[in-house]
Design an enzyme around this catalytic site. Structure first.
Site, PDB file in Angstrom:
ATOM      1  CG  HIS A   1     -18.431  13.113 -24.167  1.00 10.03           C
ATOM      2  ND1 HIS A   1     -17.514  14.304 -23.805  1.00 10.03           N
ATOM      3  CD2 HIS A   1     -18.736  12.618 -22.779  1.00 10.03           C
ATOM      4  CE1 HIS A   1     -17.428  14.514 -22.427  1.00 10.03           C
ATOM      5  NE2 HIS A   1     -18.362  13.404 -22.010  1.00 10.03           N
TER       6      HIS A   1
ATOM      7  CB  CYS B   1     -23.354  14.580 -15.981  1.00 10.87           C
ATOM      8  SG  CYS B   1     -24.751  15.740 -15.627  1.00 10.87           S
TER       9      CYS B   1
ATOM     10  CG  ASN C   1     -15.371  12.059 -19.747  1.00 10.60           C
ATOM     11  OD1 ASN C   1     -15.923  12.153 -20.755  1.00 10.60           O
ATOM     12  ND2 ASN C   1     -15.581  12.751 -18.647  1.00 10.60           N
TER      13      ASN C   1
ATOM     14  NE  ARG D   1     -17.242  20.535 -20.410  1.00 11.19           N
ATOM     15  CZ  ARG D   1     -18.148  19.633 -20.514  1.00 11.19           C
ATOM     16  NH1 ARG D   1     -19.028  19.343 -19.315  1.00 11.19           N
ATOM     17  NH2 ARG D   1     -18.400  18.710 -21.365  1.00 11.19           N
ATOM     18  CG  ASP D   2     -16.992  15.700 -18.683  1.00 10.25           C
ATOM     19  OD1 ASP D   2     -17.593  16.023 -17.716  1.00 10.25           O
ATOM     20  OD2 ASP D   2     -17.127  14.977 -19.551  1.00 10.25           O
TER      21      ASP D   2
END
Lengths: 316, 316
Positions: free
Chosen positions: B211, B244, B253, B17-18
Site C-alpha cells: 500500500h 490518513c 494513494n 475506504r481509504d
C-alpha cells in the site's frame, strides 16, 4: 534491482533548452542568465543552455550564444547546447560550448516530421560535424541524442534493435557521447531496463545521459530502471517543463526537484541544494506565468526523515 | 530488477475506504453502491468497501454493512473492510466480509495518536479477534495491516527491524494475512526493496498487499521495487484519493488507473478495463466536486503502442 546503487549521479539541467523550447513565452535574455546563474548556485554542474537553431523557427532560443558565454564564466560548469545540423554545430563550436548534442529520432516517421531527415541522414551529418570539428581543432564534444527511443506518437512502436543499431552507427560516425531519450513519454520500466542495458554495454564510457518525460507517470520509475543497468546521468527540467514541439502530448520532463528527491532520499549524492532548486522553481513560475509547472515535492515538502545533510551542495 | 516480472497482479481498490475516509464530503449510500458496482464492472475483484468504525468518528463510513451486503452479491468479489478493534471485527464478521483488516502503526507515536494504543497492544487485539473468530466459526480472514512502515510525520524514522518484528508478532497472534503500508508517503525504492523482501520471506503465502501513497512522487517506483521482491498485490484508489486523517500531508494513494497503466504497459495482466476505470474516475469527480483527484493517465491518454487487448477485463 537496487542492490548496486551508485553513490553519486549527475543531473543535467535541460530547462533552458528543452523547457523553454516547449513554451510560448519568450523569456528575456536577462532572465535566462539569472535562471542559469541560480541553477549553478543550486549545485547544477551540467546544464544544456540552449539550441543553435534559427530564431525564426524557435524564437525562444534566441541569444543562445550569450547564454553560453555567461555559462563559460561559471567555474567547473559543463555547458552543452543542442544543434540541428552542421551549421548549428559551427555556431556551437564558435561559442565555446563544451558539448553539442545532435538529436536523432529513432522513429523514421518522427525523424522526417521533426528533422526532415531519415535517421541515417542524421548519422551522416554527425560524421560531417566530426570531420569539421577535427579539422577546426575545436574541443567541443559531440553527443548523439537518440530520441523517440521507446516509440513515438506518429509511428507508434520503435524497434529496440533499430535503436541499438543507431547507437552503433553514431559511435562509428564519430559521436563522442551517446544518450537515449523517451521524447514522448512512451517508455516503460521493463523496456528501459533492456534497452539501456544494451546501449550502456555498447557505448561503454561514451554512454552519457538518460532523458525521460513523465507524461504518463512513469518517469521516476524509468529513471530507476535505467540506473539499475548503469545509467548515472539524467536529464531533467525544473518544474517538469519540457516537451517536443513536434510531438503532441509529449509535455513534461522529469522534474529536477523530484528527481533530486528520489536520489537524495536513497542516499545517492547529487551535489544539489533542494532549497535552492525550489526557490528557482518559484522564480521560473513567475517568469512563465502562463505555463503549468509540474512535480510534487515542492508542494508535499520534505519528509521528517529526509537526510538534510545532502541538501547542502557538494560544490558550496 | 525487472528480470522476473509476474504475469499477473491484483489491484485491490481502496477508494471506498481509504479514499472516502480522507474527504469531507459524505457520499450517499446509493452513490457508494454505484461506485462499488462500477468498480466491479471495471474488473476489480478485490475491494476494500469501508470501515466498521463509529459513525460519529468517521461519518463517511456510515452504511458499511449495506455496502458489504451489496458487495457479497457480486460473483467472485473478495470483500474486505477495515476494523479498528474487536468491536469492529464482530460487526465485520456479522456482515459476511471475506476479510477484515486491523491497522497497526509501526510508528509508536503514530499508533498512540491514531489508534490510542501501542503497536503491541494492537497485536494483542489481533489475538483476541482471532480467538473470537475461531470461537464463532466465522470464515472472515484477519489481515494485519502494518502502516507507517517507512516512517511517519510525528515520530520521523521507523526502524525496519521493528516493522519486521511486528510482522512476526502479528503472524504469531493469528493474523491470516500481512500487508505493509507507506501511510504518509515516506517510502523510497531502496528501503521498499529491502523491507518487502524481508516481510515477504517472513510471511510467505500469508503476505498480502503493498500500500503506497504517492505524496512525493515515488509511489509507482515503490510499487516496482516491491514487485521486484515478490509483491503481487497492490492497494490503489481511483483518482489517487486517500490519506490518513491522523497523518497530515499524507494525501494521495497511488491511483488505480495509473497503476493499471504501469502494469499493463509492461504486459502484466490485471484483468481491468482502463476505459471503465477512467469512466468511473469521472463519476467520482462528479460525486466529489470539492476534492482534487490525482493521477495523469486520464489526461495524457494511452500511447499508440499500448497493448489494447489488455483493456478488456479478463472477467468480462
Amino acid at each position: 534491482m537496487l542492490t548496486n546503487l551508485p553513490s553519486t549521479v549527475v543531473v543535467r539541467e535541460a530547462s533552458l533548452r528543452d523547457g523553454l523550447q516547449s513554451v510560448a513565452t519568450i523569456v528575456p535574455i536577462e532572465n535566462k542568465l539569472a535562471w542559469l546563474r541560480e541553477a549553478y548556485a543550486a549545485g547544477l554542474r551540467e546544464i544544456e543552455v540552449g539550441s543553435f537553431v534559427p530564431a525564426r523557427l524557435l524564437p525562444q532560443m534566441e541569444g543562445t550564444a550569450d547564454v553560453v558565454a555567461e555559462a563559460r564564466t561559471l567555474p567547473d560548469l559543463f555547458v552543452s547546447v543542442l544543434v540541428p545540423n552542421l551549421r548549428g554545430a559551427e555556431m556551437a563550436m564558435a561559442s565555446g560550448a563544451h558539448m553539442m548534442t545532435l538529436p536523432l529520432s529513432a522513429s523514421h516517421a518522427h525523424s522526417l516530421a521533426n528533422l526532415r531527415k531519415a535517421p541515417d541522414e542524421v548519422v551522416a551529418e554527425v560524421a560531417r560535424i566530426r570531420a569539421a570539428r577535427d579539422a577546426s581543432g575545436s574541443k567541443t564534444l559531440i553527443e548523439g541524442g537518440v530520441g523517440t527511443a521507446f516509440g513515438c506518437t506518429i509511428q507508434g512502436a520503435v524497434d529496440p534493435a533499430e535503436v541499438v543499431r543507431l547507437v552503433g552507427q553514431l559511435l562509428d560516425a564519430g559521436a563522442d557521447r551517446i544518450s537515449l531519450a523517451d521524447t514522448v513519454g512512451y517508455a516503460t520500466p521493463d523496456v528501459v531496463h533492456d534497452l539501456f542495458d544494451q546501449a550502456v554495454r555498447l557505448a561503454g564510457d561514451q554512454f552519457w545521459s538518460a532523458h525521460f518525460h513523465d507524461t504518463r507517470g512513469l518517469g521516476i520509475a524509468n529513471v530507476l530502471a535505467a540506473m539499475d543497468v548503469g545509467a548515472t546521468r539524467f536529464d531533467a527540467c525544473l518544474g517538469g517543463l519540457g516537451g517536443c514541439p513536434h510531438a503532441p502530448g509529449a509535455s513534461g520532463n522529469v522534474s529536477t526537484e523530484d528527481l533530486n528527491y528520489l536520489f537524495t532520499s536513497m542516499g545517492i549524492s547529487t551535489g544539489l541544494s533542494m532549497e535552492k532548486l525550489l526557490a528557482l522553481r518559484q522564480r521560473i513560475a513567475d517568469w512563465l506565468p502562463h505555463e503549468t509547472l509540474r512535480g510534487v515535492i515542492w508542494q508535499a515538502g520534505l519528509p521528517k526523515i529526509y537526510p538534510f545533510a545532502s541538501t547542502t551542495p557538494a560544490h558550496a
